[in-house]
Design a protein around this motif. Structure first.
Motif, PDB file in Angstrom:
ATOM      1  N   LEU A  64       0.802  -1.278  -0.127  1.00  0.00           N
ATOM      2  CA  LEU A  64       0.255   0.141  -0.013  1.00  0.00           C
ATOM      3  C   LEU A  64       0.705   1.152  -0.116  1.00  0.00           C
ATOM      4  CD1 LEU A  64      -2.849  -1.097   2.512  1.00  0.00           C
ATOM      5  CD2 LEU A  64      -3.099  -0.737   0.079  1.00  0.00           C
ATOM      6  N   MET A  65       2.184   1.066   0.779  1.00  0.00           N
ATOM      7  CA  MET A  65       3.009   2.377   0.673  1.00  0.00           C
ATOM      8  C   MET A  65       3.788   2.364  -0.470  1.00  0.00           C
ATOM      9  SD  MET A  65       3.824   2.506   4.786  1.00  0.00           S
ATOM     10  CE  MET A  65       4.297   0.989   4.949  1.00  0.00           C
ATOM     11  N   GLY A  66       3.674   1.449  -1.429  1.00  0.00           N
ATOM     12  CA  GLY A  66       4.227   1.729  -2.634  1.00  0.00           C
ATOM     13  C   GLY A  66       5.572   1.199  -2.513  1.00  0.00           C
ATOM     14  N   ARG A  67       6.212   0.261  -1.365  1.00  0.00           N
ATOM     15  CA  ARG A  67       7.389   0.012  -1.233  1.00  0.00           C
ATOM     16  C   ARG A  67       7.291  -1.793  -1.117  1.00  0.00           C
ATOM     17  NH1 ARG A  67      10.853   2.915   1.548  1.00  0.00           N
ATOM     18  NH2 ARG A  67      12.225   1.045   1.163  1.00  0.00           N
ATOM     19  N   PRO A  68       6.825  -2.383  -2.200  1.00  0.00           N
ATOM     20  CA  PRO A  68       6.645  -3.909  -2.228  1.00  0.00           C
ATOM     21  C   PRO A  68       8.188  -4.771  -1.835  1.00  0.00           C
ATOM     22  CG  PRO A  68       6.490  -3.007  -4.307  1.00  0.00           C
ATOM     23  CD  PRO A  68       6.489  -1.886  -3.298  1.00  0.00           C
TER      24      PRO A  68
END
Lengths: 339, 392
Positions: A64-68
């Motif tokens: 969700l935070m764009g840090r997969p």
């Protein structure tokens, strides 16, 4: 409006919120990264039965935070596969028995990091996972058990359909019977419980609506009645509770708000007030001098969300707090599917 | 990992050396206990170890399963079964067990004493009845300490199922009956615990079943909801349970139309009393809505008074609307009253298949304006309602 220094940059986009109600991504990423390095705490060992769920919640939050990529992909896959049993099911951690809850988390994790193929390459095969899940369906009623000992709960029914749809194996179970079972769990308030006769509960409502969505039968829901009941879950502070007259809790930001979204009634609650409530449950606050002040016991514990402002943070509430923010189209977060 | 209601310490404290060492020791003791329990032999020693571990951590679901297997393959077995060649539990095979292969586990295994032959749990040394009774007693303090832990409730149900399958019906029935006392106590401590309400429902279903020689308990359970509701007028769990019992109750009483109407009126009186006590009691309002649904649903589909004619229903709804209007006196700030007035008036148009009269429409607009003022959180809902009015 002062901007946040550091990589979070929350201040740039959420212009209407006061400073202390910004979302700074980086401390939350670091919080999740730190979770597996806490072996010197008794709590780490006492919660081993949640390890695989915890990994899912952590990864969900990171995505969700764009840090997969913030957790190492290979280690993640290795750990997930190390939890698998001969029967195809997964336990919470190596040495823990197979159960629906962890099998669903395993499938969700592998799907999230695009590694379902690893089930064929290094695991026991996709088909065996599907048949483990399918084997837990009660062929008489349509619902699902958690494991061989037979506890039944609409949580397991949702989990089964969710995992099977990710595995493209919905044919392995009787979906119509599962749908009929959910209908039999409906109550006068429009909500659903754990089983027929059980009181409506926002968590179970989420599981039933999501299962109906996966089965493409959301048309069976009494949308206005349920929407009214769900919208009354919002209390004065902006947070949501799970049942009438209960206290608010960040995790219901997900269970209630996603349920409202699934029936097209998310606008029946005050999204801005909910966002503010969720943000007040972070441990990380941003001070006026543009530096990030971390309100936690030590570095590895900064970041994260709690159930209510002032309480201990954990990865479960972090994932569902961020899920709620994403559902409310919070800037800087990836868009989430309510199902 | 999922902590609810645990306050965050207000001051940032670093653990002193003593606290750190204590935690280190606690972890070591805990891991030793886990390793010992993992040995999985059908011995009383392992059973006791599982008790010790579960008392520390009742969320450790695998250990509850170990306990189930210990009983199933050990203590519950007939004496002849004790001659089975292998005492190993059926393996729940793992692909990897690296997590236990730490230095700690090697030291702990040396402390593990091999079980003595006479303590092996066979039918010779203990009866199934005693085993179940002991285990039920073991669980009580755990339930009191962790009333929201799914695994404890579940395990208890499993034990009682074992009693049903393995013991004489009278003995098993007495055990299940005792559970009503326990769950009653749990629900007195927390009258909304949904584990407790769910457990009660399951106990009652078993006690009603032919396998336990039972018959319907709907009357006593209905009385129980009356008692719980009277003790706390905002107990939504009790009202929910009541809504589920009513159709069955009326059928079993073979109530005629007159009796059903009196029943409905009594329910309205009961809930009106609660609302006059506290107009903000949302549980009571939801139940009021449930009773209204009985009047508003198509004829024959309603569960309380299926044979009531449309004219009778309309008259009853109008009467209810008047009753709710009276509640406004002194409670002009209570959104729930406006909400009910609005909902019921709009439903009346549907029931009578007609357009609103102009004074009704005017009333509804006034009530909606009040709702907007008193309940801004749900303004999106009020917007949607307003759109419905534009159709008239």
């Amino acid at each position: 409006m002062s901007l946040v220094s550091g990589p979070g940059r929350a201040g740039e986009t959420s212009g209407s919120l006061p400073d202390e109600l910004q979302l700074t991504i980086e401390p939350h990423v670091r919080y999740i990264q730190s979770l597996d390095s806490r072996r010197d705490e008794l709590e780490y060992w006492l919660t081993e039965h949640l390890r695989l769920n915890g990994l899912y919640w952590g990864l969900m939050a990171l995505h969700l935070m764009g840090r997969p990529d913030a957790l190492p992909r290979d280690e993640t896959i290795n750990f997930v596969l190390s939890c698998q049993h001969e029967n195809g099911g997964f336990g919470a951690a190596p040495g823990h028995d197979a159960h629906m809850l962890y099998t669903v988390s395993a499938v969700q994790i592998l799907a999230m990091i695009d590694a379902l193929d690893e089930l064929e390459r290094r695991g026991k095969g996709r088909a065996l996972v599907g048949s483990y899940i399918a084997g837990l369906q009660n062929t008489r009623t349509g619902t699902f058990a958690g494991d061989e000992f037979g506890e039944e709960d609409t949580r397991f029914l949702y989990g089964a359909l969710n995992a099977l749809s990710l595995l493209h194996m919905m044919d392995a179970v009787n979906v119509n019977k599962a749908v009929d079972y959910i209908v039999s769990c409906a109550n006068f308030d429009g909500g659903y419980g754990v089983s027929p006769g059980a009181e409506s509960h926002s968590g179970q409502i989420f599981t039933c609506l999501a299962a109906l969505s996966i089965a493409k039968r959301i048309d069976l829901v009494d949308v206005d009645k349920l929407g009214r009941w769900l919208s009354e879950r919002q209390v004065e502070c902006g947070g949501l509770n799970g049942r009438p007259e209960k206290a608010e809790d960040v995790c219901y930001s997900w269970w209630v708000a996603s349920s409202l979204a699934m029936i097209g009634r998310l606008h029946w609650i005050d999204g801005d007030k909910l966002k503010e409530f969720i943000l007040r449950c972070q441990v990380c606050s941003v001070s006026a001098d543009n530096s990030t002040e971390i309100n936690a016991r030590q570095d590895t514990k900064m970041g994260g969300f709690a159930d209510r402002p002032g309480d201990m943070v954990d990865v479960f509430h972090t994932a569902f707090g961020l899920g709620g923010l994403s559902l409310l189209s919070f800037p800087d977060l990836e868009e989430v599917d309510p199902v | 990992m999922a902590s609810h209601g645990v306050p965050r310490p207000s001051t940032i404290t670093t653990k002193d050396e003593q606290a750190r060492l204590k935690e280190e020791k606690d972890i070591k003791d805990y891991k030793t206990l886990v390793d010992l329990t993992s040995e999985r032999e059908y011995s009383l020693e392992v059973l006791e170890l599982t008790s010790k571990l579960l008392t520390k951590n009742p969320e450790y679901y695998t250990i509850w399963n170990v306990r189930r297997r210990l009983l199933t393959y050990g203590l519950f077995s007939k004496p002849s079964d004790s001659s089975l060649p292998s005492m190993e539990l059926p393996s729940t095979s793992q692909t990897d067990t690296t997590i236990t292969s730490s230095a700690d586990s090697s030291s702990s295994s040396s402390q593990a004493t091999p079980p003595s032959q006479n303590s092996r749990m066979t039918g010779k040394t203990g009866t199934t009845l005693e085993a179940i009774k002991n285990d039920l007693a073991f669980l009580v303090p755990l339930l009191m300490g962790w009333p929201k832990c799914y695994w404890i409730w579940n395990y208890r149900l499993w034990l009682l199922q074992q009693a049903k399958e393995r013991l004489d019906m009278e003995i098993a029935r007495a055990m299940w009956t005792q559970e009503l006392g326990l769950v009653g106590k749990m629900l007195t401590r927390d009258n909304r615990n949904f584990h407790g309400w769910g457990y009660r429902r399951k106990i009652v279903a078993e006690l009603e079943s032919p396998e336990l020689g039972g018959s319907s308990m709907v009357e006593t359970e209905f009385e129980y909801t009356t008692k719980m509701f009277s003790a706390s007028l905002s107990n939504f769990s009790a009202l929910h349970t009541r809504s589920k019992l009513i159709p069955k109750l009326l059928n079993e009483r073979r109530s005629d139309d007159g009796a059903r109407l009196r029943f409905l009126t009594n329910e309205f009186d009961l809930i009106a009393k609660a609302l006059w006590t506290d107009a903000y009691n949302q549980s009571a309002w939801f139940y009021h809505e449930y009773l209204m649904t009985n009047l508003l649903e198509p004829v024959r589909q309603s569960t309380i008074t299926p044979n009531m004619s449309s004219t009778e229903r309309s008259a009853y709804v109008v009467l209810q609307i008047e009753n709710v209007k009276e509640m406004l006196e002194g409670e002009e700030e209570c959104k729930w009253i406006y909400n009910a007035l609005l909902g019921n008036t709009m439903a009346l148009w549907q029931l009578e298949e007609r357009s609103p009269m102009s004074d009704e429409l005017q009333d509804c607009k006034t009530w909606l304006a009040e709702l907007r003022k008193l309940d801004p959180l749900r303004r999106g809902r009020w917007d949607d309602l307003e759109k419905e009015f534009r159709g008239f």
